[in-house]
Design a protein around this motif. Structure first.
Motif, PDB file in Angstrom:
ATOM      1  N   ALA A  37       0.821  -1.212   0.000  1.00 34.15           N
ATOM      2  CA  ALA A  37       0.000   0.000   0.000  1.00 34.15           C
ATOM      3  C   ALA A  37       0.851   1.257   0.000  1.00 34.15           C
ATOM      4  CB  ALA A  37      -0.935   0.000   1.215  1.00 34.15           C
ATOM      5  N   GLY A  38       2.059   1.176   0.556  1.00 37.66           N
ATOM      6  CA  GLY A  38       2.927   2.345   0.611  1.00 37.66           C
ATOM      7  C   GLY A  38       3.941   2.416  -0.513  1.00 37.66           C
ATOM      8  N   THR A  39       3.820   1.527  -1.488  1.00 39.40           N
ATOM      9  CA  THR A  39       4.772   1.476  -2.601  1.00 39.40           C
ATOM     10  C   THR A  39       4.104   1.922  -3.892  1.00 39.40           C
ATOM     11  OG1 THR A  39       5.908  -0.397  -1.565  1.00 39.40           O
ATOM     12  CG2 THR A  39       6.324  -0.024  -3.904  1.00 39.40           C
ATOM     13  N   ALA A  40       4.784   2.761  -4.655  1.00 40.05           N
ATOM     14  CA  ALA A  40       4.246   3.207  -5.943  1.00 40.05           C
ATOM     15  C   ALA A  40       4.189   2.023  -6.904  1.00 40.05           C
ATOM     16  CB  ALA A  40       5.123   4.309  -6.522  1.00 40.05           C
ATOM     17  N   PHE A  41       3.030   1.814  -7.512  1.00 31.94           N
ATOM     18  CA  PHE A  41       2.850   0.694  -8.424  1.00 31.94           C
ATOM     19  C   PHE A  41       3.469   1.012  -9.779  1.00 31.94           C
ATOM     20  CE2 PHE A  41       0.036  -1.788 -11.390  1.00 31.94           C
ATOM     21  CZ  PHE A  41       0.561  -3.025 -11.049  1.00 31.94           C
ATOM     22  N   ARG A  42       4.346   0.135 -10.254  1.00 33.24           N
ATOM     23  CA  ARG A  42       5.051   0.363 -11.512  1.00 33.24           C
ATOM     24  C   ARG A  42       4.690  -0.696 -12.564  1.00 33.24           C
ATOM     25  NH1 ARG A  42      11.251   1.343 -10.205  1.00 33.24           N
ATOM     26  NH2 ARG A  42      11.171   2.064 -12.381  1.00 33.24           N
ATOM     27  N   GLY A  43       3.505  -1.244 -12.413  1.00 29.63           N
ATOM     28  CA  GLY A  43       3.086  -2.293 -13.339  1.00 29.63           C
ATOM     29  C   GLY A  43       2.508  -1.793 -14.652  1.00 29.63           C
ATOM     30  N   TYR A  44       2.143  -0.495 -14.706  1.00 30.19           N
ATOM     31  CA  TYR A  44       1.607   0.063 -15.945  1.00 30.19           C
ATOM     32  C   TYR A  44       2.744   0.688 -16.751  1.00 30.19           C
ATOM     33  CZ  TYR A  44      -2.910  -0.268 -13.526  1.00 30.19           C
ATOM     34  OH  TYR A  44      -4.016  -0.728 -12.860  1.00 30.19           O
ATOM     35  N   GLY A  45       2.828   0.322 -18.021  1.00 31.24           N
ATOM     36  CA  GLY A  45       3.871   0.857 -18.884  1.00 31.24           C
ATOM     37  C   GLY A  45       3.314   1.848 -19.886  1.00 31.24           C
ATOM     38  N   PRO A  46       4.062   2.913 -20.212  1.00 29.46           N
ATOM     39  CA  PRO A  46       3.575   3.928 -21.158  1.00 29.46           C
ATOM     40  C   PRO A  46       3.341   3.379 -22.563  1.00 29.46           C
ATOM     41  CG  PRO A  46       5.874   4.313 -20.587  1.00 29.46           C
ATOM     42  CD  PRO A  46       5.374   3.273 -19.648  1.00 29.46           C
ATOM     43  N   ALA A  47       4.177   2.436 -22.997  1.00 31.75           N
ATOM     44  CA  ALA A  47       4.021   1.902 -24.357  1.00 31.75           C
ATOM     45  C   ALA A  47       2.686   1.178 -24.517  1.00 31.75           C
ATOM     46  CB  ALA A  47       5.180   0.965 -24.682  1.00 31.75           C
ATOM     47  N   THR A  48       2.315   0.397 -23.504  1.00 34.94           N
ATOM     48  CA  THR A  48       1.044  -0.323 -23.582  1.00 34.94           C
ATOM     49  C   THR A  48      -0.135   0.626 -23.493  1.00 34.94           C
ATOM     50  OG1 THR A  48       2.013  -2.338 -22.672  1.00 34.94           O
ATOM     51  CG2 THR A  48      -0.368  -2.109 -22.501  1.00 34.94           C
ATOM     52  N   MET A  49      -0.030   1.658 -22.664  1.00 35.08           N
ATOM     53  CA  MET A  49      -1.100   2.653 -22.599  1.00 35.08           C
ATOM     54  C   MET A  49      -1.274   3.338 -23.952  1.00 35.08           C
ATOM     55  SD  MET A  49      -2.670   2.685 -19.758  1.00 35.08           S
ATOM     56  CE  MET A  49      -2.453   1.867 -18.175  1.00 35.08           C
TER      57      MET A  49
END
Length: 205
Positions: free
Chosen positions: A20-32
C-alpha cells in the motif's frame, strides 16, 4: 488460532502494508499508448463499417467490448511482467491491489451496458459518456498508488464524460467518435504521464 497461523496472518498484513505504501510500476507507457491506438482504430472501423450505429447498437457495443478485451489483455500481460521485474516478492499483492482499485468501475460499466441494452435501449446514447465517467472514477481510485499527475487523466475522462453526455443529448445518437476519441486522448495522456513521471518522487507517500 495457532502460532503458525498467527505468524502467517502477520506476514500477509505486513506485505499488504508494504504494498500500500509502494508506488505501483506495473503500468507501462508503451502499452497505454497501444490502448489509445486500439480505441482510435475501433473508432475508424466503426465509422467505416457501421452506417447507423444507433440502429445497430449490438454491433456498436460488441465492437467496443472487443476493444476493451484487447486493451485489458495487453495491460494485464504487461502488468504481470513489469510487476515481477519491479516489485519481485510484492508483485502478486501489488497486482491484486491495482485490480481491486479499478474493478468496481469496470464491473459497473459492464452491468450498465447490459442493463441499458436489455431494458432501456432508447437511452444507449448515454453510454459513451457514462463509461468515460466511470473510467474517471477508476483512475481517481488508482491515484494513491500511481504518480499524482495521473489525476489529470482522471479529470480528462470526467470532463469528457459530461461533454459527451451534453453533446449526445441534442440528437440521442450513438457515435464511434464520441466513444473513441475521448478514450484515445485519455489513454495517450496516461501514456505521457507514466513516461514523464519521476517514479517514487511523484507518487503518493
Amino acid at each position: 488460532m495457532s502460532d503458525l497461523d498467527k505468524a502467517l496472518a502477520d506476514i500477509i498484513a505486513i506485505r499488504s502494508q508494504l504494498a500500500a505504501g509502494t508506488a505501483f510500476r506495473g503500468y507501462g507507457p508503451a502499452t497505454m499508448a497501444a490502448t489509445a491506438a486500439v480505441a482510435l482504430t475501433t473508432t475508424l472501423l466503426q465509422h467505416i463499417l457501421l452506417a447507423d450505429p444507433t440502429g445497430q447498437p449490438l454491433a456498436f457495443l460488441l465492437g467496443w467490448a472487443a476493444a476493451a478485451v484487447i486493451s485489458l489483455s495487453m495491460i494485464g500481460i504487461e502488468m504481470r511482467a513489469r510487476s515481477r521485474r519491479h516489485h519481485s516478492g510484492l508483485a502478486d499483492v501489488m497486482i491484486h491491489q491495482a485490480v481491486e482499485q479499478f474493478l468496481p468501475a469496470g464491473i459497473a460499466g459492464v452491468l450498465l451496458a447490459v442493463l441499458l441494452w436489455k431494458f432501456a435501449p432508447e437511452t444507449l446514447w448515454m453510454l459513451p459518456g457514462l463509461w468515460q465517467l466511470l473510467t474517471s472514477l477508476g483512475v481517481f481510485a488508482s491515484v494513491r498508488s500511481l504518480p499524482r499527475t495521473v489525476a489529470l487523466a482522471g479529470a480528462w475522462y470526467f470532463l469528457a464524460g459530461f461533454a459527451v453526455l451534453l453533446l449526445a443529448s441534442t440528437n440521442h445518437v450513438l457515435s464511434p467518435w464520441t466513444m473513441g476519441l475521448p478514450f484515445a486522448i485519455g489513454q495517450g495522456l496516461m501514456a505521457a504521464i507514466l513516461y514523464f513521471a519521476s517514479g517514487e518522487a511523484d507518487a503518493e507517500e
